[in-house]
Write a protein that holds these residues in place. Structure first.
Motif, PDB file in Angstrom:
ATOM      1  N   GLN A   1      69.832 -52.901 -48.081  1.00  7.69           N
ATOM      2  CA  GLN A   1      69.453 -52.806 -46.678  1.00  7.69           C
ATOM      3  C   GLN A   1      70.740 -52.657 -45.867  1.00  7.69           C
ATOM      4  O   GLN A   1      71.628 -53.502 -45.953  1.00  7.69           O
ATOM      5  N   LEU A   2      70.835 -51.576 -45.110  1.00  8.87           N
ATOM      6  CA  LEU A   2      72.013 -51.342 -44.283  1.00  8.87           C
ATOM      7  C   LEU A   2      71.635 -51.447 -42.806  1.00  8.87           C
ATOM      8  O   LEU A   2      70.488 -51.184 -42.429  1.00  8.87           O
ATOM      9  N   PRO A   3      72.586 -51.820 -41.955  1.00 12.09           N
ATOM     10  CA  PRO A   3      72.305 -51.883 -40.516  1.00 12.09           C
ATOM     11  C   PRO A   3      72.097 -50.489 -39.941  1.00 12.09           C
ATOM     12  O   PRO A   3      72.302 -49.471 -40.613  1.00 12.09           O
ATOM     13  N   LYS A   4      71.693 -50.442 -38.677  1.00 17.83           N
ATOM     14  CA  LYS A   4      71.438 -49.165 -38.014  1.00 17.83           C
ATOM     15  C   LYS A   4      72.669 -48.277 -38.039  1.00 17.83           C
ATOM     16  O   LYS A   4      72.588 -47.075 -38.296  1.00 17.83           O
ATOM     17  N   TYR A   5      73.839 -48.868 -37.776  1.00 21.88           N
ATOM     18  CA  TYR A   5      75.097 -48.135 -37.819  1.00 21.88           C
ATOM     19  C   TYR A   5      76.044 -48.825 -38.794  1.00 21.88           C
ATOM     20  O   TYR A   5      76.008 -50.051 -38.952  1.00 21.88           O
ATOM     21  N   VAL A   6      76.897 -48.038 -39.424  1.00 21.18           N
ATOM     22  CA  VAL A   6      77.950 -48.584 -40.282  1.00 21.18           C
ATOM     23  C   VAL A   6      79.260 -47.877 -39.947  1.00 21.18           C
ATOM     24  O   VAL A   6      79.270 -46.722 -39.500  1.00 21.18           O
ATOM     25  N   TRP A   7      80.361 -48.597 -40.128  1.00 18.61           N
ATOM     26  CA  TRP A   7      81.684 -47.984 -40.077  1.00 18.61           C
ATOM     27  C   TRP A   7      82.046 -47.549 -41.489  1.00 18.61           C
ATOM     28  O   TRP A   7      82.007 -48.346 -42.424  1.00 18.61           O
ATOM     29  N   VAL A   8      82.395 -46.276 -41.646  1.00 15.00           N
ATOM     30  CA  VAL A   8      82.792 -45.719 -42.939  1.00 15.00           C
ATOM     31  C   VAL A   8      84.280 -45.399 -42.871  1.00 15.00           C
ATOM     32  O   VAL A   8      84.722 -44.666 -41.971  1.00 15.00           O
ATOM     33  N   CYS A   9      85.052 -45.944 -43.791  1.00 18.32           N
ATOM     34  CA  CYS A   9      86.500 -45.688 -43.857  1.00 18.32           C
ATOM     35  C   CYS A   9      86.806 -45.018 -45.188  1.00 18.32           C
ATOM     36  O   CYS A   9      86.470 -45.561 -46.246  1.00 18.32           O
ATOM     37  N   GLU A  10      87.436 -43.862 -45.130  1.00 22.05           N
ATOM     38  CA  GLU A  10      87.737 -43.088 -46.333  1.00 22.05           C
ATOM     39  C   GLU A  10      89.244 -42.982 -46.536  1.00 22.05           C
ATOM     40  O   GLU A  10      89.979 -42.642 -45.598  1.00 22.05           O
ATOM     41  N   ALA A  11      89.702 -43.281 -47.739  1.00 21.57           N
ATOM     42  CA  ALA A  11      91.090 -43.025 -48.112  1.00 21.57           C
ATOM     43  C   ALA A  11      91.165 -41.575 -48.578  1.00 21.57           C
ATOM     44  O   ALA A  11      90.532 -41.200 -49.570  1.00 21.57           O
ATOM     45  N   ILE A  12      91.928 -40.754 -47.851  1.00 22.64           N
ATOM     46  CA  ILE A  12      91.951 -39.324 -48.137  1.00 22.64           C
ATOM     47  C   ILE A  12      93.365 -38.865 -48.444  1.00 22.64           C
ATOM     48  O   ILE A  12      94.342 -39.461 -47.999  1.00 22.64           O
ATOM     49  N   ASP A  13      93.444 -37.805 -49.231  1.00 23.71           N
ATOM     50  CA  ASP A  13      94.729 -37.166 -49.518  1.00 23.71           C
ATOM     51  C   ASP A  13      95.177 -36.435 -48.261  1.00 23.71           C
ATOM     52  O   ASP A  13      94.519 -35.490 -47.808  1.00 23.71           O
ATOM     53  N   ARG A  14      96.271 -36.873 -47.682  1.00 20.63           N
ATOM     54  CA  ARG A  14      96.720 -36.332 -46.402  1.00 20.63           C
ATOM     55  C   ARG A  14      96.957 -34.821 -46.460  1.00 20.63           C
ATOM     56  O   ARG A  14      96.697 -34.108 -45.494  1.00 20.63           O
ATOM     57  N   SER A  15      97.405 -34.323 -47.583  1.00 21.80           N
ATOM     58  CA  SER A  15      97.734 -32.901 -47.704  1.00 21.80           C
ATOM     59  C   SER A  15      96.495 -32.018 -47.813  1.00 21.80           C
ATOM     60  O   SER A  15      96.580 -30.808 -47.625  1.00 21.80           O
ATOM     61  N   LEU A  16      95.330 -32.631 -48.079  1.00 22.35           N
ATOM     62  CA  LEU A  16      94.110 -31.848 -48.283  1.00 22.35           C
ATOM     63  C   LEU A  16      93.103 -32.007 -47.149  1.00 22.35           C
ATOM     64  O   LEU A  16      92.063 -31.355 -47.158  1.00 22.35           O
ATOM     65  N   ARG A  17      93.388 -32.858 -46.168  1.00 25.71           N
ATOM     66  CA  ARG A  17      92.369 -33.181 -45.172  1.00 25.71           C
ATOM     67  C   ARG A  17      92.019 -32.017 -44.261  1.00 25.71           C
ATOM     68  O   ARG A  17      90.925 -31.966 -43.687  1.00 25.71           O
ATOM     69  N   SER A  18      92.934 -31.063 -44.108  1.00 29.46           N
ATOM     70  CA  SER A  18      92.661 -29.944 -43.196  1.00 29.46           C
ATOM     71  C   SER A  18      92.036 -28.751 -43.913  1.00 29.46           C
ATOM     72  O   SER A  18      91.728 -27.743 -43.267  1.00 29.46           O
ATOM     73  N   VAL A  19      91.810 -28.852 -45.233  1.00 35.18           N
ATOM     74  CA  VAL A  19      91.202 -27.749 -45.978  1.00 35.18           C
ATOM     75  C   VAL A  19      89.717 -27.728 -45.668  1.00 35.18           C
ATOM     76  O   VAL A  19      89.001 -28.703 -45.915  1.00 35.18           O
ATOM     77  N   ARG A  20      89.243 -26.647 -45.128  1.00 37.34           N
ATOM     78  CA  ARG A  20      87.845 -26.567 -44.689  1.00 37.34           C
ATOM     79  C   ARG A  20      86.902 -26.675 -45.884  1.00 37.34           C
ATOM     80  O   ARG A  20      86.949 -25.877 -46.819  1.00 37.34           O
ATOM     81  N   GLY A  21      86.033 -27.682 -45.845  1.00 37.15           N
ATOM     82  CA  GLY A  21      85.050 -27.873 -46.901  1.00 37.15           C
ATOM     83  C   GLY A  21      85.623 -28.368 -48.205  1.00 37.15           C
ATOM     84  O   GLY A  21      84.919 -28.419 -49.214  1.00 37.15           O
ATOM     85  N   GLY A  22      86.909 -28.756 -48.215  1.00 34.80           N
ATOM     86  CA  GLY A  22      87.545 -29.172 -49.461  1.00 34.80           C
ATOM     87  C   GLY A  22      87.279 -30.622 -49.810  1.00 34.80           C
ATOM     88  O   GLY A  22      86.780 -31.413 -49.007  1.00 34.80           O
ATOM     89  N   ASN A  23      87.620 -30.979 -51.047  1.00 33.13           N
ATOM     90  CA  ASN A  23      87.488 -32.353 -51.518  1.00 33.13           C
ATOM     91  C   ASN A  23      88.805 -33.079 -51.286  1.00 33.13           C
ATOM     92  O   ASN A  23      89.847 -32.684 -51.814  1.00 33.13           O
TER      93      ASN A  23
END
Length: 608
Positions: A504-526
């Motif tokens: 059971q999750l609340p109405k809203y959640v904060w989602v925090c993702e650890a991302i590869d800084r060099s790949l974050r601007s790649v459109r649609g990338g992982n």
């Protein structure tokens, strides 16, 4: 001149125009949008420029009943000596096949080989000629460059279905309106834009624009309510609370708050911070350090809420006391590599970090147009100036849905602590994890987790090359939408799907993702390595609670995930019930057109 294509017998109801080679000038004259008092025709010119960058035809809807204009009209009509019409004209923009002959309005609107580009309501008044509008985002804007489309850079786009002569059409864009200056000012309009965005997200009920003049606490104002002479910070906040968008308010003092130097900071952050700290025994000039933290906190805070599809209001202090000089609505952000400096009125600041750093914001300015570019350093300057002014109202206001209590800053502080703590703990206990076999442990799960631990444990040491390799991206999601997306993004594992589905999750959640800084601007990338989720109804008490006191609901580390009970102290079962799962990079759950290219991308948030 634009070519009129309407049958003569239908002209009392509306008109069809094929746009000419100079459509903006033509429409400014045809729709009587040029000011009678001066040569300044903004924001109409900027608005039409945005529409005409895509459209090649216009349909006007005469005698349109606009609930917003009519609500404003009714406030003053009974006491006003001058008479004006209560009706408006709604102007619709299309792109597609345009007939060479006159045609029925319905037939033209109903044709399927054209694209609907949005609308604007033209009101019979000056100023405030531009009424409620939905401005398309799929356009080109001067000064914005890069591989991504402009629509990808606008973070708060919404969809609205509009009925035009009996034909439903859908537009994707951002709300816009011009102040009339006597009933509604820029601060009212900024609040209304945030409200209408929330309406189209399904967050709040619809309110007519005149209500924004009525709902504010007039006792906090220093002038008469009409003609309106602007709102101070307290009245803006009261107005937003009254329309079910209780705001988070951040002024210069709160933005000067110093943070820690953890693994999510960009490369060079610690060195830059140490360079600004005054040497021991030296004169204490704290102004450069204050500017550093204001810039850091302002940029990260605004981007955090934009990533949540929530617009943010900027208030700028005037020379006069107690009034807000101007209000703008932030709807997107630009990194340095996405800005053509030659198209800007002011030069970009000297290079500080990298081309991937956020350098400017895209704002709706009711006096200038829907898509203006404001440099981050200009906002920092305004904040610094407000420190010296006792009555300054320069601030960031974030209108939030009810029950979104936890701040994004607190969620990120907890995320950096828990991802590091849990990753180190799981690596130390990997040999005793019974959910996997020994061959799987060494061949599949060990190396990804070991690599992640190395990236979150190398803190504030300039010698290591892995400092700053990861960034932390945070955003708000509904619990329902997060549950739908997370298992798909993590390879559709059955065990994880069952565990998440049973939660059971609340109405809203904060989602925090650890991302590869060099790949974050790649459109649609992982680009995502790990994800951690927090309850939005948790409350962090500043000075008395740390990140360790906020317990995550869901954690994904490379190769394993855990779902916690809302009734359980997370630390009591920290090493139990971890589920083997995805070890590779995966796409973000934050909204973007490429990764969420589905029919319901811009639809209202899902609650159940």
């Amino acid at each position: 001149m634009c070519t009129r294509l309407t049958l003569e017998e239908e002209r009392p109801y509306g008109d069809i125009y094929r746009l000419c080679e100079n459509p903006v000038e033509c429409l400014l004259s045809q729709l009587k949008l040029k000011s009678l008092q001066s040569n300044d025709d903004q924001p109409a010119r900027a608005l039409l420029t945005a529409f005409c960058s895509r459209a090649n035809a216009v349909v006007t809807e005469a005698g349109y009943f606009d609930i917003d204009y009519r609500s404003e009209f009714s406030k003053v009509h009974d006491s006003r000596f001058a008479i004006r019409s209560p009706d408006t004209t709604r102007v619709h923009f299309f792109h597609g096949a345009v007939t060479e002959e006159n045609t029925h309005i319905y037939d033209f609107v109903a044709q399927t080989d054209s694209t609907y580009c949005g609308y604007t309501v033209v009101r019979p008044q000056f100023p405030g000629r531009i009424g409620r509008s939905m401005v398309p985002v799929d356009i080109d804007v001067p000064g914005v460059i890069g591989e991504k489309d402009f629509a990808d850079k606008v973070r708060t786009s919404v969809a609205e279905t509009v009925q035009i002569f009996g034909v439903p059409k859908r537009v994707i864009g951002v709300p816009f309106m011009e102040q009339d200056g006597h009933l509604l000012t820029c601060a009212h309009i900024a609040a209304w834009i945030c409200h209408y965005t929330a309406v189209l997200r399904g967050v709040v009920r619809r309110r007519a624009s005149a209500e924004f003049h009525d709902v504010g606490d007039k006792s906090a104002a220093v002038t008469r309510p009409y003609p309106s002479q602007g709102l101070n910070l307290n009245v803006v906040a009261t107005t937003l609370r009254s329309v079910d968008l209780p705001p988070e308010v951040l002024d210069a003092a709160s933005l000067m708050r110093e943070g820690d130097t953890n693994w999510s900071r960009r490369p060079g952050f610690s060195k830059r911070l140490n360079d600004l700290k005054p040497a021991e025994g030296a004169g204490r000039n704290t102004r450069p350090l204050a500017r550093f933290w204001i810039r850091e906190n302002l940029g990260s805070t605004v981007c955090r809420y934009l990533n949540s599809k929530l617009p943010v209001i900027l208030l700028r202090s005037p020379a006069e006391k107690f009034h807000v000089a101007h209000a703008q609505v932030v709807i997107g952000y630009l990194r340095r590599s996405e800005i053509d400096s030659t198209a800007l009125p002011n030069p970009l600041p000297a290079q500080q970090e990298s081309d991937s750093d956020v350098t400017a914001f895209i704002v709706c300015d009711d006096q200038m147009g829907p898509y203006e570019i404001v440099l981050l350093d200009d906002l920092v300057d305004a904040m610094m100036n407000s420190i010296d002014s006792e009555d300054a109202d320069t601030a960031i206001i974030v209108p939030l849905p009810r029950s979104l209590w936890l701040s994004g800053t607190a969620a990120e502080e907890a995320a950096t602590y828990w991802l590091k703590t849990l990753a180190e703990d799981r690596l130390a206990n990997l040999s005793t994890w019974q959910a996997i076999t020994e061959p799987e442990r060494s061949k599949i799960y060990f190396k990804p987790l070991q690599s992640f631990v190395a990236q979150v444990s190398d803190i504030v040491t300039h010698e290591t090359s892995r400092v700053g390799q990861l960034a932390l991206r945070s955003y708000v999601s509904t619990g329902v939408e997060f549950k739908e997306s997370i298992t798909e993004r993590l390879g559709n594992g059955v065990e994880l799907a069952r565990a998440v589905g049973n939660m059971q999750l609340p109405k809203y959640v904060w989602v925090c993702e650890a991302i590869d800084r060099s790949l974050r601007s790649v459109r649609g990338g992982n680009s995502v390595l790990a994800t951690i989720v927090f309850d939005s109804t948790a409350v962090a008490i500043e000075g008395r609670m740390t990140g360790a006191d906020l317990f995550p609901l869901i954690v994904h580390l490379p190769g394993q995930a855990k779902c916690a009970s809302r009734y359980t102290d997370y630390r009591s079962s920290i090493g139990q019930d971890w589920i083997p799962t995805w070890t590779e990079l995966y796409r973000t759950g934050r909204w973007n057109r490429e990764s969420h290219n589905r029919p319901n991308t811009y639809q209202p948030w899902k609650w159940h």
